[in-house]
Every structure is written in C-alpha cells, then in structure tokens.
Scaffold this motif. Sequence first.
Motif, PDB file in Angstrom:
ATOM      1  N   ASN A   7      32.597  39.053  35.513  1.00 25.50           N
ATOM      2  CA  ASN A   7      33.969  39.397  35.719  1.00 25.50           C
ATOM      3  C   ASN A   7      35.034  38.522  34.830  1.00 25.50           C
ATOM      4  O   ASN A   7      36.151  38.657  35.125  1.00 25.50           O
ATOM      5  CB  ASN A   7      34.535  39.027  37.257  1.00 25.50           C
ATOM      6  N   CYS A  64      33.527  47.894  30.623  1.00 31.90           N
ATOM      7  CA  CYS A  64      34.574  48.184  31.213  1.00 31.90           C
ATOM      8  C   CYS A  64      35.204  49.505  31.224  1.00 31.90           C
ATOM      9  O   CYS A  64      35.169  50.085  30.133  1.00 31.90           O
ATOM     10  CB  CYS A  64      36.019  46.980  30.683  1.00 31.90           C
ATOM     11  N   GLU A  69      40.959  47.386  33.792  1.00 29.83           N
ATOM     12  CA  GLU A  69      39.719  46.579  34.615  1.00 29.83           C
ATOM     13  C   GLU A  69      39.548  45.530  33.187  1.00 29.83           C
ATOM     14  O   GLU A  69      39.259  44.295  33.441  1.00 29.83           O
ATOM     15  CB  GLU A  69      38.598  47.266  34.491  1.00 29.83           C
ATOM     16  N   LEU A  70      39.942  45.704  32.078  1.00 23.99           N
ATOM     17  CA  LEU A  70      39.477  44.751  30.889  1.00 23.99           C
ATOM     18  C   LEU A  70      40.777  43.864  31.307  1.00 23.99           C
ATOM     19  O   LEU A  70      40.403  42.591  31.069  1.00 23.99           O
ATOM     20  CB  LEU A  70      39.597  45.537  29.500  1.00 23.99           C
ATOM     21  N   ARG A  73      39.913  41.431  33.891  1.00 26.37           N
ATOM     22  CA  ARG A  73      38.738  40.445  33.290  1.00 26.37           C
ATOM     23  C   ARG A  73      39.570  39.410  32.663  1.00 26.37           C
ATOM     24  O   ARG A  73      39.261  38.203  32.880  1.00 26.37           O
ATOM     25  CB  ARG A  73      37.683  41.080  32.700  1.00 26.37           C
TER      26      ARG A  73
END
Length: 442
Positions: A7, A64, A69-70, A73
């Motif tokens: 993550n 991803c 989402e990226l 992270r």
Amino acid sequence: MSETPMNTLQYRFDGPEDAPVLILGASLGTTWHMWDRQIPELTRHWRVFRFDMPGHGGAPAHPCGSVGELAGRLLATLDELGVRRFGYAGCAFGGAIGAELALRHPQRVASLALIAASPRFGTADEFRRRGVIVRSNGLDPIARSAPERWFTPGFAAAQPAITDWAVQMVRTTDPGCYIAACEALAAFDVRAELGRIGVPTLVLVGSEDQVTGQGEARTLVAGIPDSRLAVVPGASHLAPVEQPAAVTDLLVRHFSTAWQDTQTAIITPTLGKPVTTPLPAAPVTPMAPVAPLAPMGPVAEIASPEQPEAVAGAVRSDPYEAGLKVRREVLGDAHVDRALAAADDFSGDFQELITRYAWGEVWNRPGLDRRSRSCVTLTALVAGGHLDELAFHTRAALRNGLTPAEIKEVLLQAAVYCGVPAANSAFKVAQAVIREETTPPE
C-alpha cells in the motif's frame, strides 16, 4: 532508502532534512531518474522526494487500477514518513496524480506544477488498445516507439545514450503494471473539475510536444483559476530530460514564489492570462547513471474493501448509469457512441434496455469477473451464429484481459460443443479482429 509494502511506494529523498518537501512524479514508463538533472539545483531549496510507480524501476509489481488509488498510495507513503504538506511537480501521468491530489486532498498541496499534462489523456479507447498491444506483444513495441513520442527528432539523433536509456526504461517495466496504468489513464477525466483546483499552479509544456501539447496545456490554464502557462522551446513530451536547465529554472521560480505568496511570480500577460516567461533552450548532455535503489522490507497484502450490507426493504438505484459506464469500459467509447447515436424512436428503448439490464445488472454482478463473462459471451455468440456481435465482443475480450491464445482456447472449446462449422466462421471473425487490435501502430 524506501521500504515498499503493497500500500506504499518505492521512494528516495535528496536534499536537506529540514527543508520543505517537494515531490517529483514521473510519467508512464519512466522512473524517478527522469528527474536526475533537476536534483542538484532543486535540493538547494527543498528536500526532494521522488517515487517510482508500481512495476517501474524495479519497484514491486503491485498494480494500481486508478489514478486515485495511486495518489492514495503516495499519501500513505508520506503519512508513514510524517510529511503532511508539500509542493508537487508531475510529468504526464505524474501530473494526473498531482491534479488528483489537488482536487481530493487540497490541504496537503502547497503548490502545483503540471508538466506535459492534460485533464484527459487522449481517449479511453486509445489507452485500452495500448493495453491490448502490451498484453499480446509485451512492452517491446511501446519501448521502441518511446523516443519518437518523448523527444524531438534532433535531440534523439544527437543523444543516443539518452535514447537508449529511454527504450530500456520502458522495456524493464512490469507489463501488468503498465497495462493497469493504461486502464487508470483511460478512466481519468477531470475536465469538469478544474475550477476546484485551488492551489497556485504552473502548467508547463514543450513547444514540440505531440502527445499532450499546447492545446491540452491551455485547457488546464483556462480551467484552473490560479494558473500560469510556460512553453519550453525545443522540447517535446519529456521536457525535464530534453531541456533540463529551462525546466529546472521554471520550477525554482514557481515554487519559490507560489508556495505561500502567489502575487510575486515573474509573469508577462498573454492571451488574457498570466504566463511564466520561458527560458531559452539549453544543451543537454547524457544523464549520469544512477544505480536504482533496491526495494526493501516485507510485502504486505491489501485487504479488499468491505462491501456494505444490504438493507432490508431498501429501494434499488437505477442501474442505467452504472450500465453505461460498464458498457463503455468493455466495448469502448467509439462503439457505444455509434450505437447510441444510431438509436431513434424505434430502437431507442432497446438501447436503454440493454444498457440498464445487460450491462447495469448482469455484466455488473460481482459473481464473475469480466474475463470470465467474456468467455461465456464468446461461446454463446458462437452457438447462436451471431458473427457481427462476435466481432466486437472479441475486441471486448481483449480489453477485458483475455490473450489471443485464451480466445483461441474458448473457440476450440466451442467447436466441440457448438459445432465445427460455427467455430470455423468464428475463427475467421476473431482472427481478423485480433490481428487489427494487436498489431502495433507503424
């Protein structure tokens, strides 16, 4: 040196520990080394944080599926390091991450620079087809064409070391992570949200950029309230590599003046908007090799998000919009746009029915993934002899992740259970579609 559980991201710091943090985000297919020529000057002012996207530069290959989402992270990585507020400069895909951060987490971003960026990169169909090409041919065709997309012809000819570096950088990227990034860019579209980016923003574009050129840059400037445009002469898509001195100076000017005070930037008026004055082109020498940092530490698993429990007696939402989204993702915007445009009073209700129930209900059910649904659909179309639909569902199967070899196996299975003549016709249709979709562009 970074530790990279699933993550978080592989990263490195350069510069004094007590300086403000400036983040540099790389473009698709590149690593943090694309910023090597900016580091000596930037670290005089900031503690520079660089990161590699999953599967890039030796980073662990945890794909991803979206820009959001990226960005999540990246924030998880920064949270572990205690970095709360930062400046951010991103190139192309890295710029998409910067825009996402400024929109969803404005309290974290002090100032923003978007380089070779766009509120929407091409079309969803273009990126999904690129994913099909990589899945079918590997990354070699993309790698070989990278220099012509990234650099001007004169630079590529004069700098063979950097050209070779670019090709190898793409070649060594994890294909699955590259495909996932293509899917993320296919879904990225913040055109309607640009007015909500509230941080001082520099929009920088190479004068010769044919990938995300001055049209996209001016769209960003027109939409972001506190933004300035800089056009770097003699640069194409990877302007930080091709014209490092000019890009570095523009970044230093922007982040020095727009981190807190947005009124003192050096600007000249043009086209009714303030525009940062670009510097003259600077010569480029081959980049000094820097050994990549090896990933360290354990790899953790990300738990799947919990699904909310159904509420007894709750009214179900209309599945039409969800169906339209799935239909576009599977069949492509161009196909869906043609179908909807051709609908009239006679056929419009049918288009609405299949969007709402076939795509919003059945294709959207969680019981099977899209690869499995494509296998079932291809078999059913062979059995029914529906060759027109077989053509665009073969294209959809490639987009959903089936390889040509897997589609061949589906059709061989169908030959046994649906009949050889039906499979013979199906092979002809599928072969033509696969050849068209998987052949890299000239």
